[in-house]
Scaffold this motif. Structure first.
Motif, PDB file in Angstrom:
ATOM      1  N   SER A 183      -6.715   9.236  -1.511  1.00 37.81           N
ATOM      2  CA  SER A 183      -6.021   8.294  -0.627  1.00 37.81           C
ATOM      3  C   SER A 183      -6.780   6.979  -0.583  1.00 37.81           C
TER       4      SER A 183
ATOM      5  N   GLU B 110       4.287   6.334   3.728  1.00 40.03           N
ATOM      6  CA  GLU B 110       4.903   5.015   3.908  1.00 40.03           C
ATOM      7  C   GLU B 110       4.481   4.049   2.805  1.00 40.03           C
TER       8      GLU B 110
ATOM      9  N   CYS C 165      -1.033   9.314   3.075  1.00 40.16           N
ATOM     10  CA  CYS C 165      -1.310  10.071   4.299  1.00 40.16           C
ATOM     11  C   CYS C 165      -0.085  10.081   5.216  1.00 40.16           C
ATOM     12  N   SER C 166       0.582   8.937   5.322  1.00 38.83           N
ATOM     13  CA  SER C 166       1.733   8.820   6.221  1.00 38.83           C
ATOM     14  C   SER C 166       3.066   8.859   5.502  1.00 38.83           C
TER      15      SER C 166
ATOM     16  N   LEU D 182       3.375   0.177   2.935  1.00 33.49           N
ATOM     17  CA  LEU D 182       2.979  -0.841   3.906  1.00 33.49           C
ATOM     18  C   LEU D 182       2.808  -2.181   3.206  1.00 33.49           C
TER      19      LEU D 182
ATOM     20  N   ASN E 215       0.817   4.541   1.076  1.00 32.94           N
ATOM     21  CA  ASN E 215       0.016   5.342   1.993  1.00 32.94           C
ATOM     22  C   ASN E 215       0.447   6.800   1.885  1.00 32.94           C
TER      23      ASN E 215
ATOM     24  N   THR F 232      -8.113   5.014   1.988  1.00 34.48           N
ATOM     25  CA  THR F 232      -8.469   5.056   3.403  1.00 34.48           C
ATOM     26  C   THR F 232      -9.947   4.707   3.555  1.00 34.48           C
TER      27      THR F 232
ATOM     28  N   GLN G 102       2.113  11.659  -3.651  1.00 31.85           N
ATOM     29  CA  GLN G 102       1.364  12.631  -2.862  1.00 31.85           C
ATOM     30  C   GLN G 102       1.025  13.867  -3.693  1.00 31.85           C
TER      31      GLN G 102
ATOM     32  N   VAL H 256      -9.389  -1.082   5.351  1.00 33.40           N
ATOM     33  CA  VAL H 256      -7.998  -1.203   4.915  1.00 33.40           C
ATOM     34  C   VAL H 256      -7.231  -1.859   6.042  1.00 33.40           C
TER      35      VAL H 256
ATOM     36  N   LEU I 145       0.824  -1.200   0.000  1.00 30.49           N
ATOM     37  CA  LEU I 145       0.000   0.000   0.000  1.00 30.49           C
ATOM     38  C   LEU I 145       0.865   1.260   0.000  1.00 30.49           C
TER      39      LEU I 145
END
Length: 601
Positions: A339, A41, A38-39, A43, A36, A341, A321, A58, A34
């Motif tokens: 995103s 990262e 938002c963070s 994953l 991500n 999420t 992003q 998720v 993933l």
């Protein structure tokens, strides 16, 4: 409805029931990496469960949400990323209808965007915007419309358009729905800075409707008037061509949009605001602005721009992003898109290989698998435009060779003349003052120069102007005519032979819009019957016709990168330094703003 996008509030009971395991998911993706956003990262071993058009869950394990009717997709370790978003795009510049644009970009991973239809608005006003909005709503795209702010771009005293939009029209457009999301690029930035009532009224109507305002500021980044522009409520700008442009806008609280269109190559310089100057990238967006159907076919769309940013030293997650969550946050819709999420719209892409390759192999939009391995898998309905939109070229008579003769105030000698100089891969032009020969009261144009002319085509006024342009490169008698002539979209003609120029203008007029290149080798025609801007043909045919125009120009000596795209901006009366409209030469400068100037000095 296949691609239905319900409000989150209407989906909450089903999303919660699915996440608990009481209601089977409609779609699950298992075992992916993933992205991500938002963070920031990556994953490993992540799965996503979808209910209808939104994401319900998720996490590592979604097995309790799989039922008999659930479609299961094994990611098998591939990357899962949010669908890509274009933060500033004119669909008309692709020469495609919205439906064909969707068919072109969805397999490339673009699942949404923020579209400024100021091209068709200059021809048909609010009606043109509404037609494109209706067509958008029938596609899988998370498509948001911006209301054209500058129709005309500079003002009726500088050019003739087919329509006019002011504060009342802007306010009306916001009543059409929440997907009418912003005021499109405010190109008349001098008008904003110096208190033009129409421009300030449009901004006020936008802010009162709870929408945001997009900008277009082309004076230097250190000009004292940029903060004045920002004070008007302008919070995003794509006219960034240097790192300093980005830095100053971000410091003022604006979102800086970094553009990689077909012919506008601004990312390499602007991205250094982050890679070299260390600016926080969360207010930086990657956008296309203008990409032709030919470059969509040959290079790509947002996938290409993200890949390019990564090649300039941006970390892959950061580049994603800039094309997903940053864009959604800029327009206030990050709750819905941008995103992967829980609760968000199920707009996702699967990517093979290294993340930096941005190799999209599956696109999911509104919870539906719409494309795999570069091809659409979901059907799209055809949208039909009304007849008046297909017959929008209204010339009192077809141009003749004599229309391109430039008469001078002297009978013989040399005449000091203003000349537009094209700059490759840039939107701005340069003003040259050249001494040109005069014979029998007529300006003589040679030594690699071309004539450039504009004929008003909306209201049958008979307005026309003729000037001189440098940097085209024709090495044989040649001419190009087009009804794509930003932003007023009159008939623009460029050439070094008066008769060929007349023939080219006649060809696009008789086709009710398009592009024509005329040389000794013959005629190359790209018909654009929808408002004189878009093709009625499928993406593949339009791209081939666009490429044929590029080849005809190249064979004639015009080797500019995506030459047609660059040439089509020579009538845009709000970008420095020298342009041409149906009313004459237009000069834009920080000192004097926008003004009509004479051909002869």
């Amino acid at each position: 409805m296949l691609f239905e996008r319900k409000p989150l509030a209407d989906c909450v009971p089903d999303l919660v029931a699915t996440a608990r395991g009481d209601l089977p998911a409609t779609l699950v993706i298992t075992g992916g990496k993933l992205v991500n956003v938002c963070s920031g990262e990556i994953l490993e071993g992540m799965s996503v469960a979808v209910q209808g058009g939104r994401i319900a869950y998720v996490g590592k394990d979604v097995s309790h949400m799989i039922g008999k009717s659930t479609r299961v997709i094994e990611a098998a370790g591939r990357y899962m990323a949010p669908g890509l978003l274009d933060g500033h795009c004119h669909i008309e510049s692709t020469q495609l209808t919205v439906t064909e644009f969707a068919r072109a970009v969805l397999p490339l991973g673009t699942t949404g965007g923020f579209f400024d239809a100021h091209e068709i608005a200059n021809v048909f006003g609010l009606k043109g915007i509404q037609l494109m909005l209706e067509e958008m709503r029938g596609t899988p795209l998370a498509a948001y419309m911006q209301v054209a702010s500058c129709v005309p771009s500079a003002g009726a005293e500088f050019e003739t358009t087919g329509a006019s939009i002011g504060p009342d029209e802007v306010a009306e457009a916001y009543t059409w729905g929440d997907d009418v999301i912003a005021l499109g690029e405010v190109m008349n930035f001098p008008g904003v800075v110096y208190g033009d009532a129409k421009m300030l009224g449009e901004i006020q109507a936008t802010l009162r409707a709870g929408r945001v305002v997009d900008g277009h500021f082309t004076w230097p980044s250190n000009d004292w008037r940029l903060p004045v522009y920002a004070a008007a409520g302008v919070t995003g700008d794509h006219e960034c061509v240097t790192a300093e442009d980005v830095i100053e806008r971000v410091r003022l609280g604006m979102y800086a949009k970094m553009r990689r269109g077909s012919a506008w190559h601004d990312v390499a310089k602007t991205i250094t605001a982050h890679t070299e100057h260390g600016l926080d990238p969360r207010r930086m967006l990657l956008v296309t602005d203008d990409r032709s159907s030919e470059s969509l076919r040959d290079e790509g769309h947002m996938d290409f721009v993200v890949r390019h940013a990564i090649s300039q030293g941006v970390k892959p997650v950061t580049a994603f992003q800039m094309a997903t969550i940053n864009t959604a946050e800029r327009f206030g819709v990050a709750r819905d898109i941008g995103s992967i999420t829980p609760g968000s719209c199920a707009d996702m892409i699967l990517l093979d290989g290294n993340l930096a390759d941005v190799h999209v192999v599956m696109t999911i939009a509104a919870g539906v698998v719409v494309a795999e391995n570069g091809f659409m898998t979901a059907p799209l309905e055809t949208y039909t435009y009304p007849d008046e939109v297909l017959t929008s070229v209204h010339l009192p008579q077809l141009p003749v060779a004599e229309d391109f003769v430039i008469r001078t105030p002297i009978e013989t000698g040399s005449q000091s003349t203003r000349v537009i100089r094209v700059i490759e891969n840039h939107v701005e032009t340069e003003e040259l003052i050249l001494q040109l020969p005069v014979e029998a009261g007529r300006l003589q144009v040679d030594n690699g120069l071309c004539k450039i002319a504009v004929f008003e085509r909306h209201k049958g006024t008979g307005n026309k102007s003729v000037g001189i342009v440098a940097g085209i490169g024709f090495h044989e008698p040649a001419a190009i005519a087009m009804t794509v002539a930003h932003d007023s979209h009159n008939v623009l003609v460029i050439g070094n032979d008066d008769q060929l120029m007349a023939t080219a203008a006649g060809a696009v007029a008789e086709a009710q819009g398009g592009v024509a290149v005329i040389t000794a080798a013959g005629t190359t025609l790209f018909p654009l019957a929808i408002a004189g801007l878009m093709s009625v043909e499928p993406f593949e045919i339009a791209a081939a016709q666009s490429a044929a125009i590029s080849k005809a120009l190249y064979d004639s000596g015009c080797t500019l990168n995506y030459a047609f795209m660059t040439l089509s901006l020579l009538a845009l009366a709000v970008i420095p330094t020298l342009r041409i409209s149906d009313k004459g030469l237009v000069r834009i400068s920080p000192e004097e703003g926008i003004q009509l100037v004479s051909l002869f000095v």
